[in-house]
Design a protein around this motif. Structure first.
Motif, PDB file in Angstrom:
ATOM      1  N   LYS A   1       0.827  -1.209   0.000  1.00  0.00           N
ATOM      2  CA  LYS A   1       0.000   0.000   0.000  1.00  0.00           C
ATOM      3  C   LYS A   1       0.862   1.261   0.000  1.00  0.00           C
ATOM      4  CE  LYS A   1      -3.528   2.552  -0.152  1.00  0.00           C
ATOM      5  NZ  LYS A   1      -4.294   2.649  -1.402  1.00  0.00           N
ATOM      6  N   THR A   2       1.930   1.277   0.809  1.00  0.00           N
ATOM      7  CA  THR A   2       2.744   2.505   0.827  1.00  0.00           C
ATOM      8  C   THR A   2       3.465   2.676  -0.513  1.00  0.00           C
ATOM      9  OG1 THR A   2       4.502   1.322   1.997  1.00  0.00           O
ATOM     10  CG2 THR A   2       3.034   2.666   3.336  1.00  0.00           C
ATOM     11  N   GLU A   3       3.820   1.557  -1.159  1.00  0.00           N
ATOM     12  CA  GLU A   3       4.387   1.628  -2.516  1.00  0.00           C
ATOM     13  C   GLU A   3       3.358   2.268  -3.451  1.00  0.00           C
ATOM     14  OE1 GLU A   3       7.137   1.166  -3.853  1.00  0.00           O
ATOM     15  OE2 GLU A   3       8.345  -0.086  -2.523  1.00  0.00           O
ATOM     16  N   ASP A   4       2.121   1.783  -3.350  1.00  0.00           N
ATOM     17  CA  ASP A   4       1.029   2.272  -4.193  1.00  0.00           C
ATOM     18  C   ASP A   4       0.808   3.778  -3.984  1.00  0.00           C
ATOM     19  OD1 ASP A   4      -1.767   1.916  -5.516  1.00  0.00           O
ATOM     20  OD2 ASP A   4      -2.253   2.678  -3.525  1.00  0.00           O
ATOM     21  N   LEU A   5       0.940   4.216  -2.726  1.00  0.00           N
ATOM     22  CA  LEU A   5       0.700   5.634  -2.435  1.00  0.00           C
ATOM     23  C   LEU A   5       1.767   6.542  -3.038  1.00  0.00           C
ATOM     24  CD1 LEU A   5      -0.530   5.501   1.287  1.00  0.00           C
ATOM     25  CD2 LEU A   5      -1.878   6.066  -0.729  1.00  0.00           C
ATOM     26  N   LYS A   6       2.946   5.955  -3.289  1.00  0.00           N
ATOM     27  CA  LYS A   6       4.049   6.780  -3.813  1.00  0.00           C
ATOM     28  C   LYS A   6       3.679   7.461  -5.123  1.00  0.00           C
ATOM     29  CE  LYS A   6       8.133   4.657  -1.859  1.00  0.00           C
ATOM     30  NZ  LYS A   6       9.182   3.686  -2.168  1.00  0.00           N
ATOM     31  N   ALA A   7       2.828   6.791  -5.898  1.00  0.00           N
ATOM     32  CA  ALA A   7       2.432   7.370  -7.183  1.00  0.00           C
ATOM     33  C   ALA A   7       1.736   8.715  -6.979  1.00  0.00           C
ATOM     34  CB  ALA A   7       1.505   6.399  -7.904  1.00  0.00           C
ATOM     35  N   TYR A   8       1.222   8.934  -5.776  1.00  0.00           N
ATOM     36  CA  TYR A   8       0.475  10.176  -5.514  1.00  0.00           C
ATOM     37  C   TYR A   8       1.292  11.185  -4.714  1.00  0.00           C
ATOM     38  CZ  TYR A   8      -3.209   6.966  -6.827  1.00  0.00           C
ATOM     39  OH  TYR A   8      -3.966   6.057  -7.494  1.00  0.00           O
ATOM     40  N   HIS A   9       2.475  10.761  -4.250  1.00  0.00           N
ATOM     41  CA  HIS A   9       3.291  11.693  -3.465  1.00  0.00           C
ATOM     42  C   HIS A   9       3.727  12.854  -4.342  1.00  0.00           C
ATOM     43  CE1 HIS A   9       4.703   8.531  -0.289  1.00  0.00           C
ATOM     44  NE2 HIS A   9       3.425   8.839  -0.190  1.00  0.00           N
ATOM     45  N   LYS A  10       3.830  13.999  -3.734  1.00  0.00           N
ATOM     46  CA  LYS A  10       4.255  15.170  -4.488  1.00  0.00           C
ATOM     47  C   LYS A  10       5.437  15.774  -3.736  1.00  0.00           C
ATOM     48  CE  LYS A  10       1.712  18.757  -6.790  1.00  0.00           C
ATOM     49  NZ  LYS A  10       0.427  19.416  -6.964  1.00  0.00           N
ATOM     50  N   GLU A  11       6.613  15.635  -4.281  1.00  0.00           N
ATOM     51  CA  GLU A  11       7.790  16.207  -3.630  1.00  0.00           C
ATOM     52  C   GLU A  11       7.838  17.698  -3.910  1.00  0.00           C
ATOM     53  OE1 GLU A  11      10.144  15.244  -1.681  1.00  0.00           O
ATOM     54  OE2 GLU A  11       9.772  13.076  -1.653  1.00  0.00           O
ATOM     55  N   ILE A  12       8.000  18.508  -2.884  1.00  0.00           N
ATOM     56  CA  ILE A  12       8.169  19.938  -3.149  1.00  0.00           C
ATOM     57  C   ILE A  12       9.609  20.286  -2.786  1.00  0.00           C
ATOM     58  CG2 ILE A  12       7.249  22.253  -2.748  1.00  0.00           C
ATOM     59  CD1 ILE A  12       4.599  21.005  -2.190  1.00  0.00           C
ATOM     60  N   LYS A  13      10.508  19.930  -3.673  1.00  0.00           N
ATOM     61  CA  LYS A  13      11.939  20.057  -3.427  1.00  0.00           C
ATOM     62  C   LYS A  13      12.561  20.545  -4.725  1.00  0.00           C
ATOM     63  CE  LYS A  13      14.284  16.531  -0.698  1.00  0.00           C
ATOM     64  NZ  LYS A  13      14.572  15.126  -0.891  1.00  0.00           N
ATOM     65  N   ASP A  14      13.432  21.525  -4.643  1.00  0.00           N
ATOM     66  CA  ASP A  14      14.095  22.053  -5.842  1.00  0.00           C
ATOM     67  C   ASP A  14      13.097  22.388  -6.948  1.00  0.00           C
ATOM     68  OD1 ASP A  14      16.457  21.540  -4.567  1.00  0.00           O
ATOM     69  OD2 ASP A  14      16.595  19.515  -5.416  1.00  0.00           O
ATOM     70  N   THR A  15      11.947  22.909  -6.562  1.00  0.00           N
ATOM     71  CA  THR A  15      10.975  23.262  -7.602  1.00  0.00           C
ATOM     72  C   THR A  15      10.547  24.702  -7.405  1.00  0.00           C
ATOM     73  OG1 THR A  15       9.192  22.513  -6.199  1.00  0.00           O
ATOM     74  CG2 THR A  15       9.932  20.961  -7.852  1.00  0.00           C
TER      75      THR A  15
END
Ligand code: HDD
Length: 712
Positions: free
Chosen positions: A13-27
């Motif tokens: 499940k946590t692998e599956d959730l990664k697709a929705y993670h949004k990194e706000i880094k260097d952006t």
């Protein structure tokens, strides 16, 4: 464990959730449309000092988004904390259930768990005297199973029809929205005293279970009798239990009140910190199984959710373990948006006709529609199953998928009959075929009518100190009621549970236990009033006591994750500190340095140590035990600070373990500890082991009567 901790353990499940993670880094910053933003501080104006322009789409997007950040909080269980983890099965129970999760010992089934209080709003204190929610979402390979339970094994009412009344009575009173997160008020006891079916859960609410030391130290219960269905289609009744590896432990009411002020996020923080520290909370899953043929062999009805099956009558078989090993990435996206539905089951598990459960099967889906905005809440990442979903349900608010093709109906030939139905042999769900020969009738089964035997069994099963806490809790709660007739009616009902308990509470209230209930009350609520109808001439006594109900019989074998306050000032003895601190951390305890000031403190070996909390910013109630290393200079300083004296007195009053080295005794002599030097949980100048054993015991209740004299 450290390796696992550093790499942040994943489940399917946590692998599956990664697709929705949004990194706000260097952006860089953009709008929701991807337009680069170069000013997010100033609105667009007609001139430097002019009015803001309607044209300002940047302002509008930012403000409208903010204006709509909140969703309705849960009507109950609004305050909660969640964590990810996994469930592992020890041995297959295929003789009872064909559920994959109960057959396949090689699986690590991902879970998301949310713990909660019931009555308070989202921002209320963790330490309210309340039932705790214990909701587990299993992301199984056959679909999602939600076990939506509490930390008490029974519920207040027998039929879902009464749920709105129960909740309206316990929530803040509607005219002035007082009190927040508290059952201690007239409307709740007005309801309880008229609905004696509530008494069993009510007395649990008065017990220490309602003020847990930690979410990690609570039991969990599925409460209802469910069914397990095996491959042959044979059904067994089952009750689910979660048993915490750390045992069941609570704080005292005096601590709860103070923790609410010192750290109202106490349980939330505790869960988060334990997981971050790699001290993963664990519970074993147990089942009580009853064969169909034995349905009527008990003195109570298995379908009545206000009754438990004493473990002494049907032992709990331990079948697996749940470990929580990962904190959510985002509270709102995961913990707030997670939707639990008791109606989410998988093949191998089924419902019974418990009328409370039946009503819940409707209510939870319904509530998500307004809470999460429509029928597509299952598409929110945290709610998505880990297996693919296909059906002909379409559209609706916030549809985020793009179903392809020409058909959205069944049967069809255009899409070759897809999505086709699964046969039972392929894992298609079929409801248990229960034989029913019934009249349509709006009533309550006579077999649900005994309201007093189990509260009495519970009270009888408690230790002396637990019974005292129940009496104190009733006295507090009823003392907060303004209306004497409600207090008296409660005293009468408590007397039906235990006369001695009622007398104790009456004394505290300055009232008499009434000999009978006032007639006008019954007239006012109708001839069918529970209070009249459910007075059994005699309580059933099918068990003298059920030791498993008492926290005195829980586990006392570990000090893992216990917080030990070490009171020091400059010049403290490094040698003693090192010895004790090493011994405690070896056992998994968390050592926290408390000093007169923040920053650094210097030991007698001239080394600097980081202070975890300055005395001004912390309270004794936030720790499980206190240790005072020697060092003449340190002790002399601590003695001059009144708050250190208060800190120790309070720990002592709350029956906690206290240790001091030879010189530390000097400080203890300035406290109430001096009056109980032979106390078994006070170790002065002893090996660390004595202190460790005393902490593992959680409290020294022998001290209980003595410490009442301490005016803290
Ligand atoms: Fe409930 C939430 C537990 C009876 C209606 N309930 C909720 C949660 C837990 C429970 C743990 C929070 C889930 C989460 O963390 O999101 N409830 C129970 C237990 C019950 C019970 C153990 C009895 C055995 N509940 C119950 C009844 C009804 C509801 C009889 C209505 C007829 N419960 C709800 C609800 C909630 C809820 C209004 C509020 C938010 C939600 O469902 O998702 O539908």
């Amino acid at each position: 464990m450290d390796q696992e901790k550093n790499s942040k353990p994943e489940t399917k499940k946590t692998e599956d959730l990664k697709a929705y993670h949004k990194e706000i880094k260097d952006t860089g910053m953009t709008t929701n449309q991807g337009l680069k933003v170069n000013d997010t501080n100033n609105s667009l104006k007609a001139g430097e000092r002019g009015a803001t322009l309607l044209e300002d789409f940047l302002l509008r997007e930012k403000i409208t988004s903010f204006d709509h950040e909140r969703i309705p909080e849960r009507i109950v269980h609004a305050r909660g904390s969640g964590a990810h983890g996994y469930f592992e099965l020890y041995d297959s129970i295929e003789q009872y259930s064909k559920a994959g999760i109960f057959n396949d010992t090689s699986r690590k089934t991902p879970v998301f768990v949310r713990f909660s209080t019931v009555a308070g709003s989202k921002g209320s204190t963790d330490l309210a005297r309340d039932v705790r929610g214990f909701a587990v979402k299993f992301y199984t390979d056959e679909g999602t199973w939600d076990l939506v339970g509490n930390n008490m094994p029974i519920f207040f009412i027998q039929d879902a029809m009464k749920f709105p009344d129960l909740i309206h009575s316990v929530k803040p009173e509607p005219h002035r929205e007082i009190p927040q997160a508290a059952s201690a008020h007239d409307t709740f006891y007005d309801f309880v005293s008229h609905s004696t079916e509530t008494l069993h859960n009510q007395i649990w609410l008065m017990s220490d279970r309602a003020i847990p030391r930690s979410y990690r130290m609570m039991e969990g219960f599925g409460i209802h009798t469910f069914r397990l269905i095996n491959k042959e289609g044979v059904s067994h009744f089952v009750k689910f239990h979660w048993k915490p590896k750390l045992g069941v432990h609570s704080v005292l009411w005096d601590e709860a009140v103070k923790i609410s002020g010192a750290d109202s996020d106490f349980h939330r923080r505790d869960l988060w910190d334990a997981i971050e520290a790699g001290q993963y909370p664990e519970w074993e899953l147990g089942i009580q199984v009853v064969a169909e043929n034995d349905e009527f062999k008990f003195d109570f009805d298995l379908l009545d959710p206000t009754k438990l099956i004493p473990e002494e009558l049907v032992p709990v078989q331990i079948i697996g373990k749940m470990t929580l090993n990962r904190n959510p990435e985002n509270f709102f996206a995961e913990t707030e948006q997670v939707a639990f539905l008791p109606g989410h089951i998988v093949p191998g598990i089924d419902f019974t006709n418990d009328p409370l459960l039946q009503g819940r099967l409707f209510s939870y889906r319904d509530t998500q529609l307004s809470r999460l905005g429509g029928p597509n809440f299952h598409q929110i990442p945290i709610n998505r199953p880990v297996v693919p979903t296909h059906n002909n349900q379409r559209d609706g608010m916030m549809q985020t998928e793009i179903p392809k093709g020409q058909t959205a109906y069944f049967p069809n030939s255009i899409s070759a009959g897809c999505p086709h139905l699964a046969k039972m042999a392929e894992g298609g769900f079929t409801s248990y075929e229960e034989r029913i020969d019934a009249r349509k009738i709006r009533t309550r089964s006579e077999s649900f009518n005994d309201h007093f035997s189990q509260p009495a069994l519970f009270y009888r099963s408690l230790s002396k100190w637990e019974q005292q806490h129940v009496a104190d809790a009733y006295t507090f709660e009823l003392g907060k009621c303004m209306q004497q007739p409600i207090q008296e009616r409660m005293l009468w009902v408590i007397a039906q549970i235990d006369e001695g308990l009622a007398q104790k509470v009456a004394k505290g209230l300055g009232l008499e236990v009434p000999k009978s209930i006032e007639q006008p009350i019954n007239q006012a609520i109708g001839a069918d009033a529970d209070v009249e109808k459910h007075q059994p001439p005699q309580k059933k006594n099918y068990l003298d006591a059920s030791p498993s109900l008492s926290q005195a019989n829980t586990k006392f074998d570990s000090i893992a994750t216990r917080k030990v306050a070490v009171l020091v000032a400059d010049g403290f003895s490094m040698e003693n500190f090192r010895k004790m601190s090493d011994a405690l951390t070896m056992e998994g305890a968390m050592v926290k340095i408390i000093a007169p000031h923040g920053g650094k403190v210097i030991c007698d070996e001239n080394m600097e140590h980081k202070v975890d909390a300055a005395i001004l910013t912390t309270e004794s109630v936030l720790y499980d035990a206190v240790y005072i290393p020697g060092g003449t200079k340190s002790i002399a300083t601590l003695k001059t600070e009144a708050k250190f004296i208060k800190f120790i007195n309070e720990a002592f009053m709350h029956c906690k373990a206290i240790a001091a080295d030879a010189q530390g005794q000097d400080l203890l002599d300035a406290t109430y500890v001096v009056s109980c030097k032979n106390d078994k949980a006070v170790s002065i100048n002893q090996e660390a082991q004595a202190f460790i054993e005393a902490i593992a015991q959680h409290r020294n209740w022998d001290r209980m009567d003595e410490v009442k004299k301490i005016p803290v």
